[in-house]
Design a protein around this motif. Structure first.
Motif: not given
Length: 195
Positions: A73-75, A123-128
């Motif tokens: 999602l983040g990438h 969730k913040v860290v996975t997306i980041l």
């Protein structure tokens, strides 16, 4: 709204399909859901202590898979999906602050601390991690170690101490995990300072 989600999550522990729900909650917690899988794992492991290790394994595998989804999602979909999710949960400022101030070493540490203690939220860290283009292999290894440690330690505590530890865990698990995360951060900071 969070209280209703908490109550709904707790009600899932008594269902025949509880292990499926544990997997689903662990998966979505790592990328979009605000309620931690621990809240489902605790009553399930207390009700069937002989299955605590299986529950921990399901939670770990599904949480890591959910983290990979968060990375993607983040990438690949930050502006269209991840940004609105972070705004919805009020975590966009946390995300932007972290994005501006971390390098890949620090992000690896954040993966471990968020996996253990939700500091900052997972969730913040996975997306980041995806948005910052952190190596996916490093991300997966960090997630397996951190999430596995959290869920298997929780399973061990519940098997070892049973019902008597439930209240303690529900009230203090975050603080204990936060203390462990603080120790890791201090060790990392000392290592960087001395290098």
């Amino acid at each position: 709204m969070l209280r209703r989600l908490y109550d709904w999550t707790m009600s899932l522990a008594t269902r025949e399909t509880a292990i499926v729900w544990l997997g689903i909650i662990a998966f979505v917690e790592s990328s979009i859901f605000p309620v931690p899988a621990d809240l489902l794992l605790i009553p399930m492991a207390l009700a069937r202590p002989e299955r605590a290790w299986r529950y921990a394994l399901v939670a770990t595998v599904c949480s890591v898979l959910g983290g990979i989804a968060g990375w993607y999602l983040g990438h690949y979909a930050f502006d269209t999906i991840a940004r609105p999710l972070l705004e919805f949960y009020g975590k966009l400022d946390t995300f932007e602050h972290l994005k501006a101030s971390v390098d890949s070493e620090m992000l690896a540490l954040l993966l471990v601390t968020s996996g253990l203690a939700h500091l900052p939220p997972i969730k913040v860290v996975t997306i980041l991690s995806g948005a910052a283009n952190i190596n996916l292999g490093l991300f997966i290894v960090s997630a397996i170690i951190a999430r596995g440690a959290r869920f298997f330690l929780l399973a061990w505590l519940l098997r070892r101490f049973g019902e008597e530890i439930r209240d303690f865990l529900e009230r203090r698990l975050g603080a204990l995990a936060g203390a462990a995360a603080t120790v890791l951060i201090c060790l990392f900071a000392a290592h960087r300072f001395l290098s």
